[in-house]
Scaffold this motif. Structure first.
Motif, PDB file in Angstrom:
ATOM      1  N   GLY A  85     -22.589 -29.093 -48.062  1.00 35.23           N
ATOM      2  CA  GLY A  85     -22.081 -27.736 -48.220  1.00 35.23           C
ATOM      3  C   GLY A  85     -22.982 -26.707 -47.566  1.00 35.23           C
ATOM      4  N   ALA A  86     -24.316 -26.875 -47.755  1.00 33.70           N
ATOM      5  CA  ALA A  86     -25.244 -25.933 -47.135  1.00 33.70           C
ATOM      6  C   ALA A  86     -25.172 -26.008 -45.614  1.00 33.70           C
ATOM      7  CB  ALA A  86     -26.666 -26.211 -47.612  1.00 33.70           C
ATOM      8  N   LEU A  87     -25.166 -27.246 -45.083  1.00 33.58           N
ATOM      9  CA  LEU A  87     -25.087 -27.402 -43.630  1.00 33.58           C
ATOM     10  C   LEU A  87     -23.751 -26.914 -43.089  1.00 33.58           C
ATOM     11  CD1 LEU A  87     -26.338 -28.444 -41.013  1.00 33.58           C
ATOM     12  CD2 LEU A  87     -25.391 -30.700 -41.551  1.00 33.58           C
ATOM     13  N   ALA A  88     -22.670 -27.246 -43.791  1.00 29.78           N
ATOM     14  CA  ALA A  88     -21.344 -26.831 -43.330  1.00 29.78           C
ATOM     15  C   ALA A  88     -21.192 -25.322 -43.353  1.00 29.78           C
ATOM     16  CB  ALA A  88     -20.257 -27.480 -44.186  1.00 29.78           C
ATOM     17  N   GLY A  89     -21.779 -24.676 -44.398  1.00 31.32           N
ATOM     18  CA  GLY A  89     -21.693 -23.222 -44.450  1.00 31.32           C
ATOM     19  C   GLY A  89     -22.363 -22.570 -43.265  1.00 31.32           C
ATOM     20  N   TRP A  90     -23.539 -23.103 -42.890  1.00 30.35           N
ATOM     21  CA  TRP A  90     -24.253 -22.539 -41.746  1.00 30.35           C
ATOM     22  C   TRP A  90     -23.494 -22.794 -40.448  1.00 30.35           C
ATOM     23  CZ3 TRP A  90     -26.754 -24.915 -37.512  1.00 30.35           C
ATOM     24  CH2 TRP A  90     -27.511 -24.036 -36.722  1.00 30.35           C
ATOM     25  N   LEU A  91     -23.019 -24.038 -40.273  1.00 28.92           N
ATOM     26  CA  LEU A  91     -22.310 -24.368 -39.042  1.00 28.92           C
ATOM     27  C   LEU A  91     -20.987 -23.615 -38.924  1.00 28.92           C
ATOM     28  CD1 LEU A  91     -22.894 -28.237 -38.849  1.00 28.92           C
ATOM     29  CD2 LEU A  91     -23.968 -26.456 -37.465  1.00 28.92           C
ATOM     30  N   VAL A  92     -20.259 -23.542 -40.048  1.00 22.53           N
ATOM     31  CA  VAL A  92     -18.963 -22.863 -40.010  1.00 22.53           C
ATOM     32  C   VAL A  92     -19.142 -21.379 -39.752  1.00 22.53           C
ATOM     33  CG1 VAL A  92     -16.962 -22.210 -41.403  1.00 22.53           C
ATOM     34  CG2 VAL A  92     -17.768 -24.565 -41.413  1.00 22.53           C
ATOM     35  N   GLY A  93     -20.146 -20.770 -40.404  1.00 29.15           N
ATOM     36  CA  GLY A  93     -20.377 -19.352 -40.167  1.00 29.15           C
ATOM     37  C   GLY A  93     -20.714 -19.062 -38.718  1.00 29.15           C
ATOM     38  N   ARG A  94     -21.577 -19.904 -38.149  1.00 24.24           N
ATOM     39  CA  ARG A  94     -21.944 -19.698 -36.745  1.00 24.24           C
ATOM     40  C   ARG A  94     -20.767 -19.949 -35.820  1.00 24.24           C
ATOM     41  NH1 ARG A  94     -26.687 -23.029 -33.520  1.00 24.24           N
ATOM     42  NH2 ARG A  94     -26.441 -21.935 -31.508  1.00 24.24           N
TER      43      ARG A  94
END
Length: 748
Positions: A85-94
């Protein structure tokens, strides 16, 4: 449905019938005595064994709790979901920010290109209207100003399209000077307008002038058209002028919708503003426009203009600027937007994405743990049920201990599931037998299909019909696994060229329709018409279905001089003369055919010319064909015409015939079709061409088909009025927007 799809569907239905609980096959009939359960199955509800299991389920709560393996999986799942979730949030936001910005840039570039195309279309339409007026001016009118004035004021409605119009003779003398519907003296013509007329007389081609006039109200653009007669001889020049802000050129509505953070500007190559949301800025210079000034200088420094299909979107001093070119007058269209205003929604969306990602991660983690606990209940149940089955008499006889080598051993759930898997393997063996039976049934069906059919995957034959085997004198086993292109007969060492041609056609059109020489087993050459189409258009790697027909007789007929004299060499369709001759014969036979009458009925009057009978004629014109010739070359244009000929031939050969009339114009005759049926076929042809997107040099082209349809009238013997009516109907389809069907009738 294709043969592989049929086999898959039948296999799926059979599997469902075997596995579905509670079916008629699984339930004993009424009155049938009950028997002991089959070995390896739990006892039926209500039996002593079942009651003991239910009692154990109620008394032993440990059976409902997850086992040690499931507890470890729960811990790993919680950690994995939080990290993901933490990684996906960063990747999705970018990625969301980058994608949103890119889409905004593409959207702005597309908007500018659309406006540029609209202006180019307006310029082209103005030239066409002027050409229409030029066609109505004869050499005698140039010598008779009175008749020419009457023609321009009352005779040609197209004249009212322009604000001003002038006609000059070859010697440069002005015959007519018409401005806002009023005749003026030749001396009132401005020097720039005279110079534009002289250039047209010298160059002998249409021109679009630079901007004329000193104020926004007087600003105008002049279109000129040479008056040609004979073998391109220039006998005069015709000019039409449009005010800059007229509806035919740059109306005020062009700058809408107005947005405070964005401006749509049209300007000349010298930087003079032609259209602006602020009317006071018209005829100003782009150097005074924030952001646009730098883009203008950058464009001028390139040393070459933008092409019609090119746009330039870049960031300048906090502004996003998109440029596109209007080719003929050399104008530029620009959209200038503030970068901060464009990025504000993206930044807000990024913050919302972070909040949503955090909430979604926590919620997903909780739901995942609850779901795994819930899903682990059947596993715990299965463990208890498996232990009871191991102690049952049925398994004691068969004994899982007899055939266990190779299986992994692990205490807990895995050991119990392994024992169940032995039963699943037996089910799988039965399913494989059923699948083989289905494949035998499929081969039996293909053995009776009266058409050569082959299904290939990665160009290798997977399924083949008996008719295709007969065509090439092979057995199905000999063809299975063969590369279809390896069967090409070596004609003068051109096998590789033909294989490349097949692949090129698939790359260009997505399908193949042509003639191929295939090598028979006895060494002979068998010419076939091969039609290949992907099983799934969205996934060409899924396989290709081929239909093969013997075309030896057709090829032999082409060698006859009579055939070559009646057919077009490029498309292999009948040419115009042969088409008119065949249509003439059809009309003559229909006119001479007696009308049936009922016994005892009074004698009817003969059918008059103009009454509609059965049969239709279509006049087809390929839209946007010139774009293919201009951008991809004439070889690509010839390939488009050949493919279109095969498409028309395949669609109508069971009910009529097609011919090439010349250039990108074709004709289709359906002798027995009603008008409604003809319209339906015409719509099918139009939709097929619209869905076909040929690709050359990595670029796809969108085509259309303008169709004029005319019912065949009873009693007509002459082809000329029929072709003229169909041509006019096609012209009406072109004027109504292209890619449509228009119906007209022959007027008596």
């Amino acid at each position: 449905m294709t043969p592989p799809d049929q086999a898959t569907a039948l296999r799926g239905r059979l599997f469902v019938q075997q596995q579905a609980p509670g079916t008629a096959a699984a339930r004993p009939a009424a009155g049938t005595p009950t028997t002991a359960p089959a070995p390896g199955l739990p006892p039926a509800p209500g039996t002593p064994g079942a009651q003991s299991i239910e009692h154990e389920r109620e008394g032993d709560l440990s059976g409902w709790l997850p086992g040690p393996l499931v507890r470890k999986l729960l811990l790993v799942t919680a950690l994995a979901v939080l990290a993901a979730g933490a990684l996906a949030g960063w990747l999705v936001g970018r990625a969301t920010a980058q994608d949103a910005m890119q889409r905004l840039l593409v959207q702005q570039g597309d908007e500018v290109e659309l406006v540029a195309r609209l202006l180019a279309s307006k310029i082209e339409q103005s030239q066409k209207v002027l050409a229409t007026v030029a066609e109505g001016i004869t050499p005698q009118m140039l010598e008779s100003p009175a008749s020419l004035e009457w023609l321009l004021q009352q005779g040609l409605p197209a004249v009212r399209f322009f604000d001003a119009m002038q006609v000059a003779r070859k010697d440069g003398q002005l015959s007519v000077n018409l401005r806002y519907g009023q005749l003026e003296q030749a001396s009132e013509l401005e020097p720039a307008e005279r110079d534009q007329l002289r250039r047209t007389l010298v160059d002998g081609k249409p021109l679009v002038s630079e901007l004329m006039g000193a104020s926004a109200q007087e600003a105008r653009v002049m279109f000129t058209q040479p008056l040609l007669r004979g073998e391109g001889r220039v006998i005069g020049a015709l000019a039409g002028a449009l005010r800059l802000q007229s509806q035919g050129l740059l109306p005020h509505s062009l700058a809408l919708p107005a947005r405070p953070e964005s401006r749509l500007v049209v300007f000349t190559r010298e930087g003079v503003i032609l259209s602006h949301p602020d009317a006071a800025r018209v005829l100003g210079h782009v150097r005074d426009e924030p952001g646009l000034a730098e883009a203008y200088e950058r464009w001028r420094s390139r040393g070459k203009p933008l092409t019609a299909s090119e746009d330039m979107t870049e960031l300048y001093s906090g502004h996003v600027v998109s440029l596109a070119s209007v080719p003929m007058p050399g104008w530029m269209v620009a959209r200038v937007s503030e970068a901060g205003a464009l990025l504000a929604p993206v930044q807000g969306a990024q913050r919302r994405a972070w909040r949503l990602a955090a909430g979604a991660t926590l919620a997903t983690c909780a739901l995942a743990l609850l779901a795994m606990v819930w899903l682990a209940r059947p596993l715990a149940h299965l463990r208890r049920r498996a232990r009871w089955l191991l102690d049952s008499e049925g398994l004691a006889v068969a004994g899982p201990r007899a055939g266990w080598p190779g299986w992994p051993r692990s205490p807990g759930e895995v050991d119990d599931v392994v024992r169940i898997c032995t039963r699943l393997l037996e089910h799988r063996r039965l399913q494989q037998q059923d699948s083989q039976a289905l494949m035998r049934q499929l081969q039996a069906v293909l053995a009776h299909v009266p058409l050569g059919i082959a299904v290939t995957c990665a160009e290798r034959v997977e399924v083949v019909s008996l008719q295709a085997c007969r065509l090439l004198d092979y057995t199905p086993a000999e063809l299975h696994g063969r590369d279809l292109l390896d069967l090409l007969a070596p004609a003068s060492g051109e096998t590789d060229r033909m294989a490349r041609h097949v692949r090129t056609q698939f790359a260009a059109h997505g399908v193949f329709d042509g003639e191929l020489p295939l090598l028979r087993r006895d060494g002979g050459v068998q010419w076939v018409r091969a039609q290949g189409q992907p099983i799934h258009a969205s996934n060409p790697q899924a396989g290709t279905v081929w239909m093969l027909e013997d075309c030896t007789a057709v090829r032999d007929a082409r060698q006859q001089p009579a055939w070559r004299g009646e057919h077009d060499e490029l498309t292999l369709l009948p040419h115009r003369a042969a088409f008119e001759q065949r249509l003439q014969a059809l009309l003559a036979s229909r006119a001479a055919r007696p009308q049936p009458a009922l016994p005892g009925a009074p004698v009817q009057a003969p059918v008059l010319y103009g009454e509609e009978g059965s049969g239709v004629l279509m006049f087809l014109d390929l839209d946007h064909f010139a774009v293919v010739n201009d951008l991809a070359g004439h070889a690509a244009g010839d390939d488009v015409l050949r493919h279109l000929a095969r498409l028309l031939e395949s669609e109508v050969r069971q009910m009529g015939w097609a011919a090439r009339l010349g250039g990108d114009e074709f004709a289709v005759v359906l002798p027995g079709a009603t008008t409604a049926r003809g319209q339906a076929v015409a719509e099918q042809l139009r939709a097929a061409v619209q869905a076909w997107e040929p690709s050359y040099g990595g670029r796809s082209f969108t085509l259309g088909l303008s169709i004029g349809l005319v019912p065949l009238p009873t009693g007509l013997r002459d082809v000329a009025p029929l072709l003229h009516a169909a041509d006019m109907a096609c012209y009406a389809a072109k004027r109504a927007g292209r890619n449509r069907v228009e119906v007209r009738r022959v007027m008596p």
